[in-house]
Design an enzyme around this catalytic site. Structure first.
Site, PDB file in Angstrom:
ATOM      1  N   THR A  36     -49.976 -10.495  20.544  1.00 19.84           N
ATOM      2  CA  THR A  36     -50.930  -9.529  20.009  1.00 19.84           C
ATOM      3  C   THR A  36     -52.369  -9.929  20.330  1.00 19.84           C
ATOM      4  OG1 THR A  36     -51.832  -8.736  17.903  1.00 19.84           O
ATOM      5  CG2 THR A  36     -50.708 -10.828  17.828  1.00 19.84           C
ATOM      6  N   ASP A  37     -53.256  -8.922  20.364  1.00 22.04           N
ATOM      7  CA  ASP A  37     -54.681  -9.222  20.556  1.00 22.04           C
ATOM      8  C   ASP A  37     -55.278  -9.945  19.350  1.00 22.04           C
ATOM      9  OD1 ASP A  37     -54.643  -7.073  18.781  1.00 22.04           O
ATOM     10  OD2 ASP A  37     -55.969  -5.785  19.964  1.00 22.04           O
ATOM     11  N   GLU A  38     -54.556  -9.909  18.210  1.00 20.52           N
ATOM     12  CA  GLU A  38     -55.111 -10.513  16.997  1.00 20.52           C
ATOM     13  C   GLU A  38     -55.252 -12.029  17.085  1.00 20.52           C
ATOM     14  OE1 GLU A  38     -53.493  -9.291  13.313  1.00 20.52           O
ATOM     15  OE2 GLU A  38     -53.400  -7.193  13.898  1.00 20.52           O
ATOM     16  N   GLY A  56     -59.985 -10.880   4.449  1.00 20.39           N
ATOM     17  CA  GLY A  56     -60.126 -11.382   5.834  1.00 20.39           C
ATOM     18  C   GLY A  56     -60.000 -10.308   6.896  1.00 20.39           C
ATOM     19  N   ALA A  98     -39.122 -10.029  18.739  1.00 20.77           N
ATOM     20  CA  ALA A  98     -38.819 -10.216  17.304  1.00 20.77           C
ATOM     21  C   ALA A  98     -39.936 -10.969  16.606  1.00 20.77           C
ATOM     22  CB  ALA A  98     -37.506 -10.983  17.145  1.00 20.77           C
ATOM     23  N   ASP A 133     -30.185 -14.155  13.986  1.00 20.07           N
ATOM     24  CA  ASP A 133     -31.536 -14.685  13.796  1.00 20.07           C
ATOM     25  C   ASP A 133     -31.982 -15.441  15.051  1.00 20.07           C
ATOM     26  OD1 ASP A 133     -33.803 -16.120  12.878  1.00 20.07           O
ATOM     27  OD2 ASP A 133     -32.990 -16.171  10.842  1.00 20.07           O
ATOM     28  N   LYS A 187     -48.612 -15.962  15.237  1.00 19.34           N
ATOM     29  CA  LYS A 187     -48.468 -15.449  16.616  1.00 19.34           C
ATOM     30  C   LYS A 187     -49.251 -16.353  17.575  1.00 19.34           C
ATOM     31  CE  LYS A 187     -46.639 -12.255  17.970  1.00 19.34           C
ATOM     32  NZ  LYS A 187     -45.235 -11.958  18.375  1.00 19.34           N
ATOM     33  N   TYR A 217     -50.251 -13.876   9.622  1.00 15.37           N
ATOM     34  CA  TYR A 217     -49.528 -13.233  10.738  1.00 15.37           C
ATOM     35  C   TYR A 217     -50.122 -13.656  12.076  1.00 15.37           C
ATOM     36  CZ  TYR A 217     -48.641  -9.746  14.344  1.00 15.37           C
ATOM     37  OH  TYR A 217     -48.343  -9.145  15.542  1.00 15.37           O
TER      38      TYR A 217
HETATM   39  P1  NAD Z   1     -41.441  -4.540  13.811  1.00 16.72           P
HETATM   40  O1  NAD Z   1     -41.745  -5.240  12.529  1.00 16.72           O
HETATM   41  O2  NAD Z   1     -41.356  -3.057  13.827  1.00 16.72           O
HETATM   42  O3  NAD Z   1     -40.052  -5.075  14.399  1.00 16.72           O
HETATM   43  C1  NAD Z   1     -39.711  -6.424  14.394  1.00 16.72           C
HETATM   44  C2  NAD Z   1     -38.235  -6.562  14.736  1.00 16.72           C
HETATM   45  O4  NAD Z   1     -37.914  -7.959  14.783  1.00 16.72           O
HETATM   46  C3  NAD Z   1     -37.306  -5.909  13.702  1.00 16.72           C
HETATM   47  O5  NAD Z   1     -36.289  -5.183  14.354  1.00 16.72           O
HETATM   48  C4  NAD Z   1     -36.735  -7.106  12.950  1.00 16.72           C
HETATM   49  O6  NAD Z   1     -35.443  -6.855  12.404  1.00 16.72           O
HETATM   50  C5  NAD Z   1     -36.708  -8.166  14.035  1.00 16.72           C
HETATM   51  N1  NAD Z   1     -36.735  -9.533  13.487  1.00 16.72           N
HETATM   52  C6  NAD Z   1     -37.605 -10.033  12.566  1.00 16.72           C
HETATM   53  N2  NAD Z   1     -37.303 -11.318  12.311  1.00 16.72           N
HETATM   54  C7  NAD Z   1     -36.251 -11.646  13.093  1.00 16.72           C
HETATM   55  C8  NAD Z   1     -35.502 -12.826  13.294  1.00 16.72           C
HETATM   56  N3  NAD Z   1     -35.785 -13.963  12.627  1.00 16.72           N
HETATM   57  N4  NAD Z   1     -34.505 -12.820  14.191  1.00 16.72           N
HETATM   58  C9  NAD Z   1     -34.208 -11.681  14.880  1.00 16.72           C
HETATM   59  N5  NAD Z   1     -34.865 -10.519  14.714  1.00 16.72           N
HETATM   60  C10 NAD Z   1     -35.889 -10.503  13.840  1.00 16.72           C
HETATM   61  O7  NAD Z   1     -42.518  -5.087  14.836  1.00 16.72           O
HETATM   62  P2  NAD Z   1     -43.244  -4.327  16.041  1.00 16.72           P
HETATM   63  O8  NAD Z   1     -44.439  -3.663  15.529  1.00 16.72           O
HETATM   64  O9  NAD Z   1     -42.216  -3.582  16.807  1.00 16.72           O
HETATM   65  O10 NAD Z   1     -43.731  -5.598  16.897  1.00 16.72           O
HETATM   66  C11 NAD Z   1     -42.876  -6.196  17.873  1.00 16.72           C
HETATM   67  C12 NAD Z   1     -43.614  -7.322  18.556  1.00 16.72           C
HETATM   68  O11 NAD Z   1     -44.795  -6.817  19.172  1.00 16.72           O
HETATM   69  C13 NAD Z   1     -44.074  -8.440  17.625  1.00 16.72           C
HETATM   70  O12 NAD Z   1     -43.914  -9.663  18.275  1.00 16.72           O
HETATM   71  C14 NAD Z   1     -45.545  -8.140  17.394  1.00 16.72           C
HETATM   72  O13 NAD Z   1     -46.269  -9.313  17.113  1.00 16.72           O
HETATM   73  C15 NAD Z   1     -45.923  -7.569  18.747  1.00 16.72           C
HETATM   74  N6  NAD Z   1     -47.062  -6.641  18.747  1.00 16.72           N
HETATM   75  C16 NAD Z   1     -47.098  -5.584  17.892  1.00 16.72           C
HETATM   76  C17 NAD Z   1     -48.154  -4.684  17.957  1.00 16.72           C
HETATM   77  C18 NAD Z   1     -48.215  -3.466  17.037  1.00 16.72           C
HETATM   78  O14 NAD Z   1     -49.193  -2.732  17.078  1.00 16.72           O
HETATM   79  N7  NAD Z   1     -47.219  -3.199  16.210  1.00 16.72           N
HETATM   80  C19 NAD Z   1     -49.182  -4.880  18.881  1.00 16.72           C
HETATM   81  C20 NAD Z   1     -49.131  -6.006  19.733  1.00 16.72           C
HETATM   82  C21 NAD Z   1     -48.052  -6.864  19.667  1.00 16.72           C
HETATM   83  O1  DAU Z   2     -53.645  -5.454  17.082  1.00 19.35           O
HETATM   84  C1  DAU Z   2     -52.268  -5.566  17.162  1.00 19.35           C
HETATM   85  C2  DAU Z   2     -51.666  -5.625  15.774  1.00 19.35           C
HETATM   86  O2  DAU Z   2     -51.742  -4.292  15.253  1.00 19.35           O
HETATM   87  C3  DAU Z   2     -50.227  -6.115  15.766  1.00 19.35           C
HETATM   88  O3  DAU Z   2     -50.213  -7.451  16.182  1.00 19.35           O
HETATM   89  C4  DAU Z   2     -49.608  -5.996  14.369  1.00 19.35           C
HETATM   90  O4  DAU Z   2     -48.245  -6.346  14.412  1.00 19.35           O
HETATM   91  C5  DAU Z   2     -49.749  -4.554  13.898  1.00 19.35           C
HETATM   92  O5  DAU Z   2     -49.250  -4.420  12.584  1.00 19.35           O
HETATM   93  C6  DAU Z   2     -51.208  -4.118  13.961  1.00 19.35           C
HETATM   94  O6  DAU Z   2     -52.010  -4.862  12.994  1.00 19.35           O
HETATM   95  P1  DAU Z   2     -53.123  -4.144  12.086  1.00 19.35           P
HETATM   96  O7  DAU Z   2     -53.311  -4.967  10.900  1.00 19.35           O
HETATM   97  O8  DAU Z   2     -54.295  -3.766  12.903  1.00 19.35           O
HETATM   98  O9  DAU Z   2     -52.312  -2.761  11.752  1.00 19.35           O
HETATM   99  P2  DAU Z   2     -52.116  -1.916  10.402  1.00 19.35           P
HETATM  100  O10 DAU Z   2     -51.366  -0.694  10.793  1.00 19.35           O
HETATM  101  O11 DAU Z   2     -51.609  -2.726   9.284  1.00 19.35           O
HETATM  102  O12 DAU Z   2     -53.622  -1.500  10.053  1.00 19.35           O
HETATM  103  C7  DAU Z   2     -54.451  -0.828  10.990  1.00 19.35           C
HETATM  104  C8  DAU Z   2     -55.830  -0.705  10.367  1.00 19.35           C
HETATM  105  O13 DAU Z   2     -55.772   0.219   9.263  1.00 19.35           O
HETATM  106  C9  DAU Z   2     -56.374  -1.990   9.790  1.00 19.35           C
HETATM  107  O14 DAU Z   2     -57.768  -2.039  10.007  1.00 19.35           O
HETATM  108  C10 DAU Z   2     -56.074  -1.879   8.285  1.00 19.35           C
HETATM  109  C11 DAU Z   2     -56.175  -0.407   8.034  1.00 19.35           C
HETATM  110  N1  DAU Z   2     -55.307   0.168   6.975  1.00 19.35           N
HETATM  111  C12 DAU Z   2     -53.994  -0.181   6.965  1.00 19.35           C
HETATM  112  C13 DAU Z   2     -53.130   0.380   6.045  1.00 19.35           C
HETATM  113  C14 DAU Z   2     -51.668  -0.008   6.005  1.00 19.35           C
HETATM  114  C15 DAU Z   2     -55.816   1.098   6.082  1.00 19.35           C
HETATM  115  O15 DAU Z   2     -57.021   1.428   6.095  1.00 19.35           O
HETATM  116  N2  DAU Z   2     -54.955   1.669   5.174  1.00 19.35           N
HETATM  117  C16 DAU Z   2     -53.637   1.344   5.111  1.00 19.35           C
HETATM  118  O16 DAU Z   2     -52.915   1.897   4.263  1.00 19.35           O
END
Ligand code: NAD
Ligand code: DAU
Length: 342
Positions: free
Chosen positions: A122-124, A283, A80, A59, A162, A158
């Site tokens: 993240t951009d969020e 939201g 992570a 962790d 972040k 979330y």
């Molecule tokens: P993910 O949920 O697929 O992976 C997260 C990983 O972190 C997993 O392997 C999980 O086991 C590990 N983890 C979670 N809690 C932990 C802890 N307490 N200690 C150690 N490991 C832990 O996430 P992702 O989509 O690969 O995102 C990775 C990073 O990128 C995050 O910081 C997220 O905010 C950022 N990010 C994601 C996106 C996106 O579109 N998915 C976009 C921009 C930024």
């Molecule tokens: O912008 C970066 C972010 O993108 C990361 O920081 C997050 O970790 C990542 O999960 C992602 O966030 P979003 O909330 O944008 O992604 P998600 O895939 O959950 O949803 C993308 C869009 O699709 C969002 O507008 C919600 C919508 N959605 C999502 C799901 C799961 C649907 O319409 N149907 C669905 O079933």
């Protein structure tokens, strides 16, 4: 940089980065620190050379373990996180614990050991933008994409955790001279993404005979980037970025959700209306859009995987060819969504 720790390196984006490092920088030793939550998967690291990549299951909030590992490294690249908005609306606590306390634990260890730190965010954190159709000139003007000057305004548990973690890093840079950079990236897509997320959920719905699910009217816009491009950008920032700076990562990939849904259906030979409208996310952010000029101009980075249609077709193929990777979890993921009418 000879030794790096990649936290969350068994998740979707972190594991892509580990593969990137192995492919392009065989001289760099990688320690993955990952708790293997529901989102982490050893299989994401399968086939990587054992002499270059080591997985430590633990962790990031475990200060003793983190200190021991950080003492032995040149840099920490911190991926992570608890990463899914919908989960954060059901139970925010793991988001506060991992995203805030976990980040605090890492930056304290890096500060004490004078270790380079890169923070993946993240951009969020910037909240959302109006839809282009609601803007004069359809959003081509100043201030209509996120830059590193955009004020923080997160919407969900979330994104607020972040944002909190980013602010900790900024304060540690200023007060303690932490050798850190931050990146804020837009929505990633590609293979190995957990099936709770929008694109893989819809692909695996079709492959499972379940109707895909669109939140609300589907007008919400996300700025898609292939995860391979995210990895090359993080490497550029880690190795060439200026300490204390924030870089926004994006590939000019704005698409509304309804269009993405219809493209998935087309690429999977389904009628373009073969999906259900389900309850909207509370939201729900309207639009994200990244201005990545700073990263492109100052660090000479550019995205390579910019054909969204081709990238999506490859991603669909990967989920078709790798049913073992996702199939066991599908029923539980959908049952969880069904509780919320989603
Ligand atoms: P993910 O949920 O697929 O992976 C997260 C990983 O972190 C997993 O392997 C999980 O086991 C590990 N983890 C979670 N809690 C932990 C802890 N307490 N200690 C150690 N490991 C832990 O996430 P992702 O989509 O690969 O995102 C990775 C990073 O990128 C995050 O910081 C997220 O905010 C950022 N990010 C994601 C996106 C996106 O579109 N998915 C976009 C921009 C930024
Ligand atoms: O912008 C970066 C972010 O993108 C990361 O920081 C997050 O970790 C990542 O999960 C992602 O966030 P979003 O909330 O944008 O992604 P998600 O895939 O959950 O949803 C993308 C869009 O699709 C969002 O507008 C919600 C919508 N959605 C999502 C799901 C799961 C649907 O319409 N149907 C669905 O079933």
């Amino acid at each position: 940089m000879k030794k790096i720790i990649v936290t969350g390196g068994a998740g979707f984006i972190g594991s892509n980065f580990v593969h990137y490092v192995v492919k392009h920088h065989p001289e760099v030793q990688v320690t993955v620190l990952d708790k293997l939550t529901y989102a982490g998967n050893r299989a994401n690291l399968a086939g990587l050379p054992e002499e270059q990549v080591k997985l430590v299951v633990g962790d990031i909030a475990d200060a003793k373990l983190v200190n021991e590992l950080v003492q032995e490294t040149d840099a920490v690249v911190h991926y992570a996180a608890e990463s899914h908005n919908d989960n954060s609306l059901k139970d925010p606590f793991p988001f506060v614990q991992t995203n805030i306390i976990g980040t605090y634990t890492l930056i304290e260890a890096c500060r004490k050991n004078d270790v380079r730190y890169h923070h993946v965010s993240t951009d969020e954190v910037y909240g959302d933008l109006p839809l282009r159709e609601d803007l004069p000139g359809h959003g081509e003007g100043e201030g209509e994409k996120f830059t590193d000057q955009t004020p923080y305004n997160p919407s969900s548990p979330y994104s607020s955790t972040k944002a909190g973690s980013d602010l900790l890093v900024k304060a540690w840079v200023r007060s303690f001279n932490l050798q850190a950079t931050i990146s804020n990236c837009s929505n990633n897509y590609g293979p190995y993404q957990h099936i709770e997320k929008f694109i893989p959920r819809q692909i695996t719905n079709v492959l499972s005979g379940i109707r895909p699910k669109l939140y609300g009217d589907g007008k919400n816009v996300r700025d898609w980037i292939h995860t391979n491009d995210h990895s090359s950008a993080v490497w550029a920032i880690l190795t060439k970025g200026k300490i204390g700076e924030t870089y926004l990562i994006g590939a000019d990939g704005e698409e509304d959700n309804k269009s993405v849904m219809e493209l998935i259906l087309e690429l999977m030979d389904q009628p373009n209306d073969a999906y259900d409208h389900v309850n909207d996310r509370p939201g729900h952010d309207l639009r994200y859009a990244i201005d990545s000029t700073k990263l492109r101009q100052e660090l000479d980075w550019k995205p390579e995987f910019t054909n969204f249609r081709d990238g999506l077709a490859d991603t669909i193929r990967w989920y078709k060819d790798n049913r073992d990777w996702w199939e066991a979890e599908k029923q539980a993921v959908e049952a969880n969504y069904a509780k919320n009418g989603q």
